[in-house]
Design an enzyme around this catalytic site. Sequence first.
Site, mmCIF file in Angstrom:
data_model
loop_
_atom_site.group_PDB
_atom_site.id
_atom_site.type_symbol
_atom_site.label_atom_id
_atom_site.label_comp_id
_atom_site.label_asym_id
_atom_site.label_seq_id
_atom_site.Cartn_x
_atom_site.Cartn_y
_atom_site.Cartn_z
ATOM 1 N N ASP A 53 0.816 -1.215 0.000
ATOM 2 C CA ASP A 53 0.000 0.000 0.000
ATOM 3 C C ASP A 53 0.854 1.271 0.000
ATOM 4 O O ASP A 53 1.979 1.273 0.514
ATOM 5 C CB ASP A 53 -0.925 -0.009 1.229
ATOM 6 C CG ASP A 53 -2.059 0.995 1.119
ATOM 7 O OD1 ASP A 53 -2.370 1.431 0.001
ATOM 8 O OD2 ASP A 53 -2.633 1.336 2.164
ATOM 9 N N ASN A 82 -10.995 -2.696 -4.985
ATOM 10 C CA ASN A 82 -10.237 -1.713 -5.768
ATOM 11 C C ASN A 82 -10.885 -1.363 -7.117
ATOM 12 O O ASN A 82 -10.494 -0.398 -7.770
ATOM 13 C CB ASN A 82 -8.775 -2.157 -5.963
ATOM 14 C CG ASN A 82 -7.925 -2.035 -4.718
ATOM 15 O OD1 ASN A 82 -7.019 -2.848 -4.497
ATOM 16 N ND2 ASN A 82 -8.182 -1.033 -3.889
#
Length: 247
Positions: free
Chosen positions: A25, A73
């Site tokens: 991330d 996502n």
Amino acid sequence: MGMFKNKTKTCKAQTVPRHIAIIMDGNGRWATKRGLPRTAGHAAGSETFRRIATYCRAIGVEYLTVYAFSTENWKRSAEEVGAIMQLFEKYLHEAIDTMANDHIRLKILGDMSRISPELRALIAKTDEISTHYDGFQANICINYGGRDEIVHAAKAFAARCASGECSPDELTEDMFSDLLYTAGLPDPELIIRPSGEVRVSNFLLWQSAYSEYYFTDVLWPDFDEKELDRAISAFNRRDRRFGGVKK
Ligand code: IPE
Ligand code: IPE
Ligand code: MG
């Protein structure tokens, strides 16, 4: 190279987890900080993955599982999702050429039903190449969600019951584990999340029952070998009790 030895080789030095998982991330913020489009962060992040996979193999990690694209996502712009999918294709094309030299087995974990036929064909190819090797294995989670994985496994078990192959009360934790995308893999001892977020975001919900977590503010594209060493050192300082009492 780091100062670690695999558990199976020595007990003097620090132990290297057999299985490390990473939530990759911070790509977007890394790019934004530099005045670049978010997609430049994803490209940089894929280079970091290469580097960390190579390092993991060198220090004796057996499995590296990375979270590359979650079932959530897809909420991002079509432009960003498209760029990420293109990066997967580029990465797999290159991996197909180098897997034999790098001695890396590559598995893609997740729900492939929403993945393009082109990308799926590349995934099938890497799977096929991987069957010729043993040793280090990298797992890339694409369209992966921990809850989705559990529902998928539950459906598979229900289908077996409906066909008369087994009955509900026969189900054990081991049987259920074998129905997950991670079938056959040991649970990760260590899960790392860079970028400063302190949450799981739907990653390896079942498999992380007794994993040690390591959080760092470093953004994924800046994550390097030293950061991994730090995470492994922290892991070695943990007292893992698995519900028991310290001796
Ligand atoms: C991780 O980086 C990559 C994916 C989730 C695809 P992000 O894109 O989430 O980066 P940040 O969190 O916005 O910085
Ligand atoms: C988790 O990161 C998913 C991946 C790294 C692939 P996100 O950036 O999607 O997670 P949230 O939205 O911060 O929880
Ligand atoms: Mg993020």
